[in-house]
Design a protein around this motif. Structure first.
Motif, mmCIF file in Angstrom:
data_model
loop_
_atom_site.group_PDB
_atom_site.id
_atom_site.type_symbol
_atom_site.label_atom_id
_atom_site.label_comp_id
_atom_site.label_asym_id
_atom_site.label_seq_id
_atom_site.Cartn_x
_atom_site.Cartn_y
_atom_site.Cartn_z
ATOM 1 N N TYR A 7 5.764 88.001 6.672
ATOM 2 C CA TYR A 7 6.639 86.956 7.207
ATOM 3 C C TYR A 7 7.112 86.002 6.115
ATOM 4 O O TYR A 7 8.292 85.629 6.064
ATOM 5 N N VAL A 8 6.201 85.592 5.239
ATOM 6 C CA VAL A 8 6.597 84.632 4.211
ATOM 7 C C VAL A 8 7.526 85.287 3.194
ATOM 8 O O VAL A 8 8.415 84.630 2.635
ATOM 9 N N GLN A 9 7.377 86.602 2.973
ATOM 10 C CA GLN A 9 8.300 87.296 2.071
ATOM 11 C C GLN A 9 9.701 87.341 2.686
ATOM 12 O O GLN A 9 10.702 87.183 1.987
ATOM 13 N N LYS A 10 9.770 87.531 4.013
ATOM 14 C CA LYS A 10 11.066 87.510 4.691
ATOM 15 C C LYS A 10 11.681 86.112 4.623
ATOM 16 O O LYS A 10 12.909 85.976 4.513
ATOM 17 N N ALA A 11 10.841 85.089 4.684
ATOM 18 C CA ALA A 11 11.336 83.720 4.553
ATOM 19 C C ALA A 11 11.964 83.510 3.184
ATOM 20 O O ALA A 11 13.038 82.894 3.058
ATOM 21 N N ILE A 12 11.318 84.032 2.135
ATOM 22 C CA ILE A 12 11.851 83.913 0.772
ATOM 23 C C ILE A 12 13.141 84.715 0.631
ATOM 24 O O ILE A 12 14.124 84.245 0.042
ATOM 25 N N ASP A 13 13.152 85.919 1.209
ATOM 26 C CA ASP A 13 14.354 86.766 1.134
ATOM 27 C C ASP A 13 15.546 86.102 1.808
ATOM 28 O O ASP A 13 16.679 86.186 1.312
ATOM 29 N N LEU A 14 15.300 85.437 2.930
ATOM 30 C CA LEU A 14 16.388 84.805 3.682
ATOM 31 C C LEU A 14 16.724 83.406 3.173
ATOM 32 O O LEU A 14 17.892 83.011 3.151
ATOM 33 N N GLY A 15 15.696 82.654 2.765
ATOM 34 C CA GLY A 15 15.904 81.246 2.432
ATOM 35 C C GLY A 15 15.877 80.913 0.958
ATOM 36 O O GLY A 15 16.149 79.772 0.584
ATOM 37 N N GLN A 48 13.122 79.719 8.175
ATOM 38 C CA GLN A 48 12.144 78.738 8.629
ATOM 39 C C GLN A 48 11.255 79.312 9.728
ATOM 40 O O GLN A 48 10.058 79.001 9.802
ATOM 41 N N THR A 49 11.844 80.143 10.599
ATOM 42 C CA THR A 49 11.060 80.785 11.656
ATOM 43 C C THR A 49 9.954 81.632 11.057
ATOM 44 O O THR A 49 8.782 81.537 11.472
ATOM 45 N N TYR A 50 10.315 82.449 10.076
ATOM 46 C CA TYR A 50 9.313 83.301 9.426
ATOM 47 C C TYR A 50 8.274 82.462 8.684
ATOM 48 O O TYR A 50 7.081 82.785 8.703
ATOM 49 N N TYR A 51 8.721 81.395 8.043
ATOM 50 C CA TYR A 51 7.783 80.525 7.318
ATOM 51 C C TYR A 51 6.784 79.879 8.270
ATOM 52 O O TYR A 51 5.574 79.855 7.994
ATOM 53 N N GLU A 52 7.271 79.318 9.384
ATOM 54 C CA GLU A 52 6.377 78.656 10.333
ATOM 55 C C GLU A 52 5.365 79.640 10.908
ATOM 56 O O GLU A 52 4.194 79.300 11.110
ATOM 57 N N ALA A 53 5.812 80.865 11.167
ATOM 58 C CA ALA A 53 4.892 81.894 11.679
ATOM 59 C C ALA A 53 3.824 82.205 10.633
ATOM 60 O O ALA A 53 2.627 82.270 10.946
ATOM 61 N N ALA A 54 4.255 82.395 9.392
ATOM 62 C CA ALA A 54 3.314 82.711 8.305
ATOM 63 C C ALA A 54 2.350 81.560 8.074
ATOM 64 O O ALA A 54 1.138 81.771 7.879
ATOM 65 N N ARG A 55 2.871 80.356 8.113
ATOM 66 C CA ARG A 55 2.027 79.191 7.859
ATOM 67 C C ARG A 55 0.938 79.056 8.919
ATOM 68 O O ARG A 55 -0.222 78.778 8.597
ATOM 69 N N TYR A 56 1.288 79.245 10.200
ATOM 70 C CA TYR A 56 0.291 79.130 11.256
ATOM 71 C C TYR A 56 -0.791 80.197 11.091
ATOM 72 O O TYR A 56 -1.988 79.899 11.174
ATOM 73 N N LEU A 57 -0.383 81.442 10.846
ATOM 74 C CA LEU A 57 -1.362 82.519 10.677
ATOM 75 C C LEU A 57 -2.267 82.243 9.478
ATOM 76 O O LEU A 57 -3.481 82.505 9.524
ATOM 77 N N GLN A 58 -1.689 81.695 8.411
ATOM 78 C CA GLN A 58 -2.491 81.382 7.219
ATOM 79 C C GLN A 58 -3.493 80.267 7.523
ATOM 80 O O GLN A 58 -4.675 80.356 7.166
ATOM 81 N N GLU A 59 -3.046 79.221 8.207
ATOM 82 C CA GLU A 59 -3.933 78.101 8.524
ATOM 83 C C GLU A 59 -5.092 78.527 9.415
ATOM 84 O O GLU A 59 -6.195 77.998 9.312
ATOM 85 N N GLU A 60 -4.835 79.488 10.293
ATOM 86 C CA GLU A 60 -5.860 79.934 11.236
ATOM 87 C C GLU A 60 -6.610 81.175 10.765
ATOM 88 O O GLU A 60 -7.447 81.713 11.496
ATOM 89 N N SER A 61 -6.300 81.638 9.540
ATOM 90 C CA SER A 61 -6.938 82.844 8.980
ATOM 91 C C SER A 61 -6.769 84.046 9.903
ATOM 92 O O SER A 61 -7.706 84.804 10.170
#
Length: 290
Positions: free
Chosen positions: A220-228, A198-211
């Protein structure tokens, strides 16, 4: 005898009430308070809401060239818990009185440090106690606003518009906050302390939203998938990041996986959004092949 004493007591109570207090009545300009979160900043404006009641407003009820309390009754109070930038001026955390000096084509607006004045503080107001003043241009809108209204619009992570509406007149004041620095600092520190999926997802999501930093966000989102594991919202963000990097085939694949996972959980909104993006990206790939 009991009846006499009862009547006497009733009269005494009425007399006491008449000399000790006044009748409570509703205010013609009722109090209101609006609170708005902007990123990590919370702004509250406390004010009273006068009504037009058929009167001519600016230039008449609110004279031009004279101080106005931005409402009625007590002075209007603007409170922020973090630093706010207002048209290049820094407003430190705290509470300020808002005053305006309306003119027909331009308004001067003061963020004032002294919050103790009643009303517009006309006789006590001291310009040296201003935090700063700005200029704003009033605009006309088609929709009528009977009671004076302060609201926030065009809200994003790093700013918003504070809007004053009365009659057909609207004054917009841009507010900026530095959410980005605070968020990037939070991401950096969080990723050093046993980050979860979730930590990696939230980081990826914020960066994506802010371009911001799409390549890093994709990691980060790949690490979220690997872990979660496979999660529809992980793949949703992954697809958006891939599209932003021009990898439309990868984005289509991720969106289709997100759609499949969302459908299994009955997340209709994500099914719809993914389906729309797959259609759009497939069209783009086809058009750029030809």
């Amino acid at each position: 005898m009991r009846s006499f004493h009862g009547i006497g007591l009733f009269i005494l109570l009425l007399f006491s009430a008449s000399i000790s207090g006044q009748i409570r009545h509703p205010k013609a300009s009722p109090f209101s308070s609006v609170t708005q979160d902007i990123g990590f900043t919370t702004i509250t404006v406390d004010y009273s809401r006068p009504a037009v009641r058929g009167r001519q407003l600016f230039g008449k009820l609110v004279p031009y060239g004279r101080i106005w309390r931005v409402g009625a009754n007590e002075s209007t109070k603007f409170t922020t818990n973090t630093t706010v930038n207002v048209l290049g001026n820094t407003l430190e955390p705290g509470t300020y009185a808002l005053y305006a000096f309306p003119e027909e084509g331009s308004w001067e607006i003061a963020f004032h440090r002294n919050t103790s004045h009643w009303g517009d503080g006309r006789t006590d107001y001291n310009p040296s106690e201003d935090a700063f003043r700005i200029r704003a241009t009033p605009k006309k809108e088609a929709d009528w606003q009977e009671n004076f209204l302060i609201s926030f619009d065009s809200i994003h992570h790093n700013g918003a518009l504070m809007e004053w509406k009365w009659g057909y007149t609207v004054v917009s004041i841009p507010l900026e906050v530095d959410t980005q620095k605070a968020m990037l600092d939070t991401i950096s520190s969080s990723l050093k302390e046993n980050p979860t999926a979730q930590t990696y997802y939230e980081a990826a999501r914020y960066l994506q939203e802010e371009s911001l930093e799409p390549e890093k966000a994709l990691e980060y989102v790949q690490k979220a998938i690997d872990l979660g594991g496979d999660t529809y919202y992980f793949y949703r963000v992954r697809s958006l990041l891939q599209a932003s990097l021009g990898d439309y085939k990868g984005a289509i694949s991720s969106a289709e996986r997100s759609l499949q996972l969302a459908d299994a959980e009955g997340k209709d909104e994500f099914v719809r959004m993914n389906r729309e993006n797959v259609k759009k990206w497939k069209k783009w790939v086809k058009e750029n092949k030809e």
